[in-house]
Design a protein around this motif. Structure first.
Motif, PDB file in Angstrom:
ATOM      1  N   SER A 204       4.384   5.210   2.515  1.00  0.00           N
ATOM      2  CA  SER A 204       4.237   4.573   3.826  1.00  0.00           C
ATOM      3  C   SER A 204       5.567   3.961   4.246  1.00  0.00           C
ATOM      4  O   SER A 204       6.344   3.485   3.404  1.00  0.00           O
ATOM      5  N   LYS A 205       5.832   3.962   5.555  1.00  0.00           N
ATOM      6  CA  LYS A 205       7.029   3.298   6.073  1.00  0.00           C
ATOM      7  C   LYS A 205       6.933   1.785   5.924  1.00  0.00           C
ATOM      8  O   LYS A 205       7.948   1.085   5.953  1.00  0.00           O
ATOM      9  N   LYS A 206       5.706   1.282   5.765  1.00  0.00           N
ATOM     10  CA  LYS A 206       5.503  -0.160   5.594  1.00  0.00           C
ATOM     11  C   LYS A 206       5.269  -0.490   4.123  1.00  0.00           C
ATOM     12  O   LYS A 206       4.469  -1.341   3.779  1.00  0.00           O
ATOM     13  N   ILE A 250     -13.000  -0.309 -10.277  1.00  0.00           N
ATOM     14  CA  ILE A 250     -13.786  -1.323  -9.573  1.00  0.00           C
ATOM     15  C   ILE A 250     -12.999  -1.955  -8.425  1.00  0.00           C
ATOM     16  O   ILE A 250     -13.566  -2.545  -7.515  1.00  0.00           O
ATOM     17  N   ASP A 251     -11.647  -1.819  -8.453  1.00  0.00           N
ATOM     18  CA  ASP A 251     -10.800  -2.397  -7.404  1.00  0.00           C
ATOM     19  C   ASP A 251     -10.296  -1.355  -6.399  1.00  0.00           C
ATOM     20  O   ASP A 251      -9.549  -1.695  -5.481  1.00  0.00           O
ATOM     21  N   ILE A 252     -10.716  -0.091  -6.552  1.00  0.00           N
ATOM     22  CA  ILE A 252     -10.098   0.965  -5.752  1.00  0.00           C
ATOM     23  C   ILE A 252     -10.420   0.827  -4.263  1.00  0.00           C
ATOM     24  O   ILE A 252      -9.574   1.058  -3.404  1.00  0.00           O
ATOM     25  N   LYS A 253     -11.642   0.425  -3.927  1.00  0.00           N
ATOM     26  CA  LYS A 253     -11.999   0.257  -2.512  1.00  0.00           C
ATOM     27  C   LYS A 253     -11.183  -0.873  -1.878  1.00  0.00           C
ATOM     28  O   LYS A 253     -10.779  -0.790  -0.722  1.00  0.00           O
ATOM     29  N   LYS A 254     -10.954  -1.925  -2.649  1.00  0.00           N
ATOM     30  CA  LYS A 254     -10.168  -3.036  -2.148  1.00  0.00           C
ATOM     31  C   LYS A 254      -8.738  -2.586  -1.859  1.00  0.00           C
ATOM     32  O   LYS A 254      -8.139  -2.974  -0.851  1.00  0.00           O
ATOM     33  N   MET A 255      -8.191  -1.736  -2.730  1.00  0.00           N
ATOM     34  CA  MET A 255      -6.837  -1.219  -2.520  1.00  0.00           C
ATOM     35  C   MET A 255      -6.756  -0.416  -1.228  1.00  0.00           C
ATOM     36  O   MET A 255      -5.820  -0.563  -0.448  1.00  0.00           O
ATOM     37  N   TYR A 256      -7.772   0.422  -0.975  1.00  0.00           N
ATOM     38  CA  TYR A 256      -7.787   1.223   0.256  1.00  0.00           C
ATOM     39  C   TYR A 256      -7.859   0.327   1.486  1.00  0.00           C
ATOM     40  O   TYR A 256      -7.222   0.614   2.512  1.00  0.00           O
ATOM     41  N   ARG A 257      -8.634  -0.751   1.406  1.00  0.00           N
ATOM     42  CA  ARG A 257      -8.725  -1.679   2.544  1.00  0.00           C
ATOM     43  C   ARG A 257      -7.379  -2.331   2.819  1.00  0.00           C
ATOM     44  O   ARG A 257      -6.963  -2.495   3.966  1.00  0.00           O
ATOM     45  N   GLU A 265      -1.754   5.145   8.783  1.00  0.00           N
ATOM     46  CA  GLU A 265      -1.165   6.478   8.618  1.00  0.00           C
ATOM     47  C   GLU A 265      -0.611   6.701   7.209  1.00  0.00           C
ATOM     48  O   GLU A 265      -0.011   7.741   6.930  1.00  0.00           O
ATOM     49  N   ALA A 266      -0.789   5.736   6.318  1.00  0.00           N
ATOM     50  CA  ALA A 266      -0.235   5.851   4.966  1.00  0.00           C
ATOM     51  C   ALA A 266      -0.817   7.068   4.243  1.00  0.00           C
ATOM     52  O   ALA A 266      -1.995   7.404   4.396  1.00  0.00           O
ATOM     53  N   PHE A 267       0.022   7.709   3.455  1.00  0.00           N
ATOM     54  CA  PHE A 267      -0.390   8.869   2.675  1.00  0.00           C
ATOM     55  C   PHE A 267      -0.663   8.412   1.246  1.00  0.00           C
ATOM     56  O   PHE A 267       0.210   7.855   0.587  1.00  0.00           O
ATOM     57  N   ILE A 268      -1.923   8.600   0.772  1.00  0.00           N
ATOM     58  CA  ILE A 268      -2.335   8.107  -0.541  1.00  0.00           C
ATOM     59  C   ILE A 268      -2.808   9.267  -1.397  1.00  0.00           C
ATOM     60  O   ILE A 268      -3.650  10.065  -0.965  1.00  0.00           O
ATOM     61  N   VAL A 269      -2.258   9.366  -2.591  1.00  0.00           N
ATOM     62  CA  VAL A 269      -2.706  10.368  -3.560  1.00  0.00           C
ATOM     63  C   VAL A 269      -3.393   9.635  -4.704  1.00  0.00           C
ATOM     64  O   VAL A 269      -2.815   8.733  -5.321  1.00  0.00           O
ATOM     65  N   GLU A 270      -4.639  10.000  -4.989  1.00  0.00           N
ATOM     66  CA  GLU A 270      -5.416   9.364  -6.054  1.00  0.00           C
ATOM     67  C   GLU A 270      -5.646  10.375  -7.169  1.00  0.00           C
ATOM     68  O   GLU A 270      -5.973  11.528  -6.919  1.00  0.00           O
TER      69      GLU A 270
END
Length: 303
Positions: A204-206, A250-257, A265-270
């Motif tokens: 991400s640029k941010k 257990i924290d993955i949804k929080k990370m996405y939020r 627009e961030a690009f995330i690979v899991e």
């Protein structure tokens, strides 16, 4: 709170409610009337219930308290709050709902009791809650001694079922082991392996704001790579940092939020992580005393 965030919260708590109902149904309609056990704290409460005339709902809350206190120092406060709500919900359902006994066939009791309990626990875990304190114990001992959560929970239940064989009967212990195996496999299927960690790569640029928020709100360690864009929809762009982190499921949804709030627009690979050794995995930052982190946060937020 915007509508999307409110919708996410509603979805999480609704799914936790579904997990509570499924677990309660498995306990009240299958396991409790027939004296069968599941693993973990629920199994302890069920075993004690066979020896003393105390309501199962009271025992479930009582035996969960030490693990919730441990969870207060081990996992995030948000998880503990959700877990308190979930455990109280199961206790209330067991206390007030009169689910009818569906079958007296011991094999069906083990299979469908384990299926319902495992599904409920899995759904709760996927949404950041814990219905059984043995998982919290596993997380704590994993942090301290680097023993896998799965092995800790298994040892916990071997002791429980050994006691069951002496207190009740070998037959009940064997059927209870079958119930636990089914519940554990269903739980793993629902949450895709609770004891595994998830690896995430965030582009991400941010990146600087995302980095600070993950450090502050999740407390997991990060690795930052220097990256350079190849060619995408916007052509060639400037250099940027690539964030790599290992996060408990257990924290993955929080990370996405967190990422979504900063850069949609961030690009995330899991990707799955089979084994983790060394490094810093969770909640190592004391935000009030860690001056290095505070300086980092200040330097980024002032940009």
């Amino acid at each position: 709170m915007n509508s999307k965030k409110a919708s996410n919260y509603f979805s999480e708590y609704f799914q936790i409610f579904v997990g509570i109902v499924l677990t309660s149904l498995g306990l009240k309609a299958f396991l409790l009337p027939n004296g069968f056990l599941d693993g973990g704290v629920t199994g302890i409460a069920l075993l004690v219930r066979t020896q003393v005339d105390i309501n199962m709902s009271y025992l479930l809350v009582l035996f969960s308290i030490p693990f919730l206190i441990l969870g207060y120092f081990t996992v995030s406060k948000r998880i503990v709050i959700k877990s308190v709500i979930s455990i109280l919900g199961v206790a209330l359902f067991i206390h007030f709902e009169n689910f009818q006994t569906i079958t007296n066939d011991k094999l069906l009791i083990s299979i469908f009791g384990g299926l319902l309990v495992g599904s409920g626990i899995g759904i709760a875990i996927r949404n950041g809650s814990v219905l059984d304190g043995s998982e919290i114990l596993g997380i704590f001992l994993n942090d301290k001694f680097s023993i896998s959560i799965g092995k800790i929970v298994m040892l916990f239940n071997i002791i429980l079922f050994t006691v069951t064989a002496f207190v009740e009967s070998i037959e009940i212990a064997l059927y209870s082991i079958l119930t636990y195996i089914i519940a554990a496999k269903v739980t793993d299927t629902v949450i895709e392996g609770f004891e595994d960690f998830i690896g995430v790569t965030i582009i991400s640029k941010k990146y600087d704001l995302i980095k600070v928020d993950i450090l502050e709100k999740i407390g997991t360690g990060l690795t930052v790579y220097k990256g350079k864009s190849g060619f995408g929809s916007q052509g060639v762009s400037e250099d940027f940092d690539i964030i790599h982190a290992i996060i408990n499921r257990i924290d993955i949804k929080k990370m996405y939020r967190i990422v979504d709030e900063i850069d949609k627009e961030a690009f995330i690979v899991e990707f799955d992580v089979n084994n983790v050794k060394g490094g810093v995995l969770r909640h190592y930052l004391d935000k009030k005393k860690n001056t290095k982190f505070l300086k980092l946060k200040e330097s980024i937020t002032k940009k």
